[in-house]
Design an enzyme around this catalytic site. Structure first.
Site, PDB file in Angstrom:
ATOM      1  CB  ILE B  49      -0.940   0.000   1.226  1.00 28.85           C
ATOM      2  CG1 ILE B  49      -1.663  -1.345   1.358  1.00 28.85           C
ATOM      3  CG2 ILE B  49      -1.928   1.164   1.145  1.00 28.85           C
ATOM      4  CD1 ILE B  49      -2.499  -1.758   0.154  1.00 28.85           C
ATOM      5  N   GLY B  50       0.832   1.988  -1.069  1.00 28.51           N
ATOM      6  CA  GLY B  50       1.654   3.196  -1.186  1.00 28.51           C
ATOM      7  C   GLY B  50       2.745   3.037  -2.230  1.00 28.51           C
ATOM      8  NE  ARG B  78      -3.718   9.235  -0.100  1.00 27.53           N
ATOM      9  CZ  ARG B  78      -3.399  10.145   0.821  1.00 27.53           C
ATOM     10  NH1 ARG B  78      -4.342  10.747   1.512  1.00 27.53           N
ATOM     11  NH2 ARG B  78      -2.142  10.435   1.046  1.00 27.53           N
ATOM     12  CB  SER B  83       1.995   7.154  -7.054  1.00 28.11           C
ATOM     13  OG  SER B  83       2.415   8.134  -6.153  1.00 28.11           O
ATOM     14  CG  ASP B 118       5.664   8.631   8.998  1.00 30.93           C
ATOM     15  OD1 ASP B 118       5.618   7.433   8.627  1.00 30.93           O
ATOM     16  OD2 ASP B 118       6.706   9.184   9.405  1.00 30.93           O
ATOM     17  CE  LYS B 168      16.694  -0.586  10.337  1.00 31.09           C
ATOM     18  NZ  LYS B 168      16.042   0.333  11.261  1.00 31.09           N
ATOM     19  CG  ASP B 231      13.033   4.800  11.664  1.00 24.41           C
ATOM     20  OD1 ASP B 231      13.912   4.896  10.790  1.00 24.41           O
ATOM     21  OD2 ASP B 231      11.849   5.116  11.462  1.00 24.41           O
ATOM     22  CD  GLU B 235      13.263   9.999  10.705  1.00 20.84           C
ATOM     23  OE1 GLU B 235      13.344   9.142   9.816  1.00 20.84           O
ATOM     24  OE2 GLU B 235      12.167  10.471  11.096  1.00 20.84           O
ATOM     25  CD  GLU B 405      18.894   4.125   7.547  1.00 18.67           C
ATOM     26  OE1 GLU B 405      18.720   3.430   8.568  1.00 18.67           O
ATOM     27  OE2 GLU B 405      17.990   4.742   6.977  1.00 18.67           O
TER      28      GLU B 405
END
Lengths: 489, 489
Positions: B49-50, B78, B83, B118, B168, B231, B235, B405
């Site tokens: 999904i996405g 969606r 996309s 998110d 990662k 995570d 970042e 990473e």
């Protein structure tokens, strides 16, 4: 959000015109001191808990204002407090019962004014609440405890009155201007007041009496919630955090443009704390621009236009975090993480090394307002004003928390020391906030505002500044208070 | 805090030595692809999904790895998603049933991998949960949703499996190294995995199968909570936020010391993303110092000694805020405040203008490691490693989230574009975090670390670096993966 209409059985209130309406305020002055016994009816002993800058100032102002009455002011300190000697040196002594253990003084007072540090208040408020005599009134000078109680699910003790009188200036200024007020009636620091719980109906007059006794030239009404938000946001923005970010970023800018350190310091930090603050204090915010020559105005306009947007974004972010409780949560986490460790200072930055030489040169010549610096500073101040107005604060609170406290209390103090000294020596809540938000202003200005200052000015933004209701509100507030240059040694 | 021991009915696990013990891991590779049908027993359809960077990479890797099996990979978007065209261009089409509405694809899949942004996840997870078929497994690639559910009092739907496989590296790297892995078996991005809910006992093998199908050279076990923390902290610190703060502050430092913009850019940004990252990737963290000449080492040592403390303080602060939920709360507030408005970019800062010329000069000569820049960067990276170790993260997670990473995915990408481009084009949660914390590193380094770098080095701190267990853990991790220079166009 806050009704500013209120009535008093003791004092004659006045109506002040503000944008969009009026606010009811009390004009202060020495001539009102004879009314204090009436305002404090039922209060025989006032306990000031804590001897930090506010405690030290308020205890002395209260005692001096109540001299000759039968109301006694005592100071309560933690066992073993290092402040006891200084309190004694200022005439509060165990011998005459005006200095004692904080819980004992609490238990013995009818009005208990809590002026200990935020962290101490967070850790010990329950013990203090438990020591209160029935019917005693709790006095606060900012809304931190309300925020803390909310964040932790606590409550003020039911049945006790809760009032706040919040001077819009540092403790040192509260004392110093009070002293100057002996010569010039009405010199002092304005205060807001709030009535949070009023079981006996006497809370308003007690709060107004307390404010008059501190020497407040004028006292306006707010709520503890509104006070809490504007106080915590203000110190993170234009009062401290933004000032730090502004002067760091401007110093670097001037250095990169070829200035030597002393010149760069004069054009940044010295300019903000000196001529810009003085101009605003004496003639208002618009005068900073109007007193520039046409070329200077053009520079001001570009700096203002480029800065306002990024400034407003950060002030809005701070406001959201304060209103949500997130900011206070961060303070609690930081206190827990730091424990007994000292917070790292910020005074080691290269720019501060130039400060001493700049201060030594002051006598030689009057420093002119630097147009770019002025545009950046005034835009940031206006952004805070607009954010507070949008969030529904009373205008008296807006102009005091965004302009008057800055130019009449904090900036003069920074001018005498420097900004880093001030930041490293204020309350831990304010220091933590300055560390969190100062760099945000610095980075946003370096990365977004200053590059954009090459563009032509935004005429709509400048027209909004020129016709801003803020100028009128500031003028109304200025009429209530004699213009006194605060002396800072 | 996290047990790393686990067993698989399908894959042969290995034991990896780490400081203080061992961790159970799965070494990946193309030779394991025939085991995927067994690992995915009961899974006939996988819905991705996405179609952001992770969705785009993972859907393609999964499809390629499962080619020839009867497991079908579909992409759910969606309604009206921009996309769709790109997904079709990569062979996911409505015609063959591999592209469809997100809720329809969700309802039709046995494993539903949620790779939407998110903010979309926060807004729509309940609809998606409601569309799940009974017994379907929810797949995540980071712990954000766990944090969000906690912050809002929500829950994963009971009875559904919940697993995570967390590469990662950026989505682009996940795809690009997978493609390189067709030639060099084992090239790829390491992943952690977590089993959060396992109603049918098949969660571990599904997660390991998913990770093998993505091309992970090695897969280690963590928890969703531990993944979430490392995570989000990572970042904000060494992966993005700290890098931004480091290069901004160093650029200014070199400019103030007299460098022209291009040289200052080479000594700061270009140095971090180029020679420093490459050295760490090929030879480990200690090699950065060891490959310097004695004079360079002395500069490195002073920079390292001065930076480690301030870096550690900020990483600890970030960790506290993330663990407490405060940081995520700020993200929610920011999303609410910004609404549909674009976030302001940071790419307008003067330094980025020098990037193009620096990149054009790359062919001319090999840039040497700049000792001061190296000391600052390595100290910051080590501070994050130490903070994660103190908070009990598994070593595989520590070295992947703090070192691998960075040097094998993000810094090469930044090297191809630049740091500002990267920051302005990553997830909104990461962008907001970089804006919050990058300036904190910048200011602390300018105000505290760089002035302190004039002092002699701290020998105890340097000895701790020299004998750091990190080097051993990094070497163990490196053995599990062929050294491939990722190609970034």
């Amino acid at each position: 959000m806050t009704s500013t209409t209120h009535t008093s059985a003791v004092f004659t209130l006045e109506t002040m015109d503000v944008p969009g309406g009026t606010e009811t305020i009390l004009r202060g002055g020495r001539h009102l001191l004879p009314l204090l016994p009436q305002a404090f009816a039922g209060v025989r002993r006032i306990g000031v808990i804590g001897w930090g800058p506010q405690g030290r100032a308020q205890a002395r102002n209260l005692r001096d204002s109540l001299a000759g009455t039968d109301i006694r002011v005592s100071v309560g300190l933690r066992p073993g407090s290092a402040s006891a000697a200084d309190a004694r040196a200022h005439g509060f002594t165990e011998e005459d019962g005006t200095l004692g253990d904080w819980l004992a003084v609490t238990a013995d007072s009818d009005l208990v004014i809590l002026l200990i540090a935020d962290a101490a208040l967070a850790a010990h408020h329950e013990e203090i609440f438990a020591a209160l005599r029935p019917g005693a009134t709790i006095g606060l000078s900012h809304g931190f405890l309300l925020g803390h109680l909310r964040a932790t699910g606590g409550e003020f003790p039911p049945g006790q009155g809760v009032i706040a009188v919040c001077p819009k200036g540092m403790g040192d200024s509260v004392r110093r201007l009070y002293e100057q007020g002996a010569e010039i009636n009405g010199a002092g620091i304005n205060s807001s007041y709030a009535v949070h719980a009023d079981p006996d109906g006497k809370a308003t007059d007690r709060a107004l009496g307390w404010s008059v006794a501190l020497g407040s030239p004028y006292t306006f009404r707010t709520t503890l919630e509104s006070e809490y938000r504007s106080d915590i946001v203000g110190e993170r923005a234009i009062l401290l955090g933004a000032v730090h970010g502004i002067v760091e970023s401007l110093y670097t800018r001037y250095r990169l443009s070829g200035d030597d350190p002393v010149t760069a310091y004069e054009r940044s930090c010295e300019n903000v704390t000196g001529p810009i603050a003085r101009t605003i204090s004496h003639a208002g915010l618009r005068a900073v621009r109007e007193e520039l020559d046409p070329a200077g105005r053009e520079v001001f306009d570009r700096a203002y236009s480029a800065t306002y947007g990024p400034a407003r974004e950060i002030v809005a972010e701070i406001y959201d975090e304060v209103a949500d409780g997130t900011e206070l949560r961060s303070v609690v986490l930081a206190e827990r993480r730091l424990g007994a460790r000292e917070m790292s200072g910020i005074g080691g930055s290269p720019m501060w090394a130039a400060g001493a030489e700049v201060r030594a040169r002051r006598a030689e010549r009057a420093l002119p307002v630097e147009p770019f610096t002025a545009g950046v500073f005034v835009a940031t101040m206006t952004a805070q004003v607009d954010e507070f107005a949008e969030r529904g604060h009373p205008w008296s609170e807006i102009v005091n928390e965004s302009v008057i406290e800055a130019v009449d209390s904090l900036l003069p103090y920074m001018h005498a020391r420097d900004v880093a000294y001030m930041v490293d020596n204020c309350s831990r809540t304010a220091r933590l906030g300055t560390r969190r938000w100062g760099p945000r202003f610095q980075a946003a200005y370096e990365q977004i505002a200053y590059p954009a200052s090459e563009l032509p000015p935004n005429e709509a933004l400048l027209a909004a500044f020129d016709t801003h209701p803020l100028h009128e509100a500031l003028a109304a507030a200025a009429k209530l208070r004699p213009s006194v240059d605060i002396s800072v040694v």
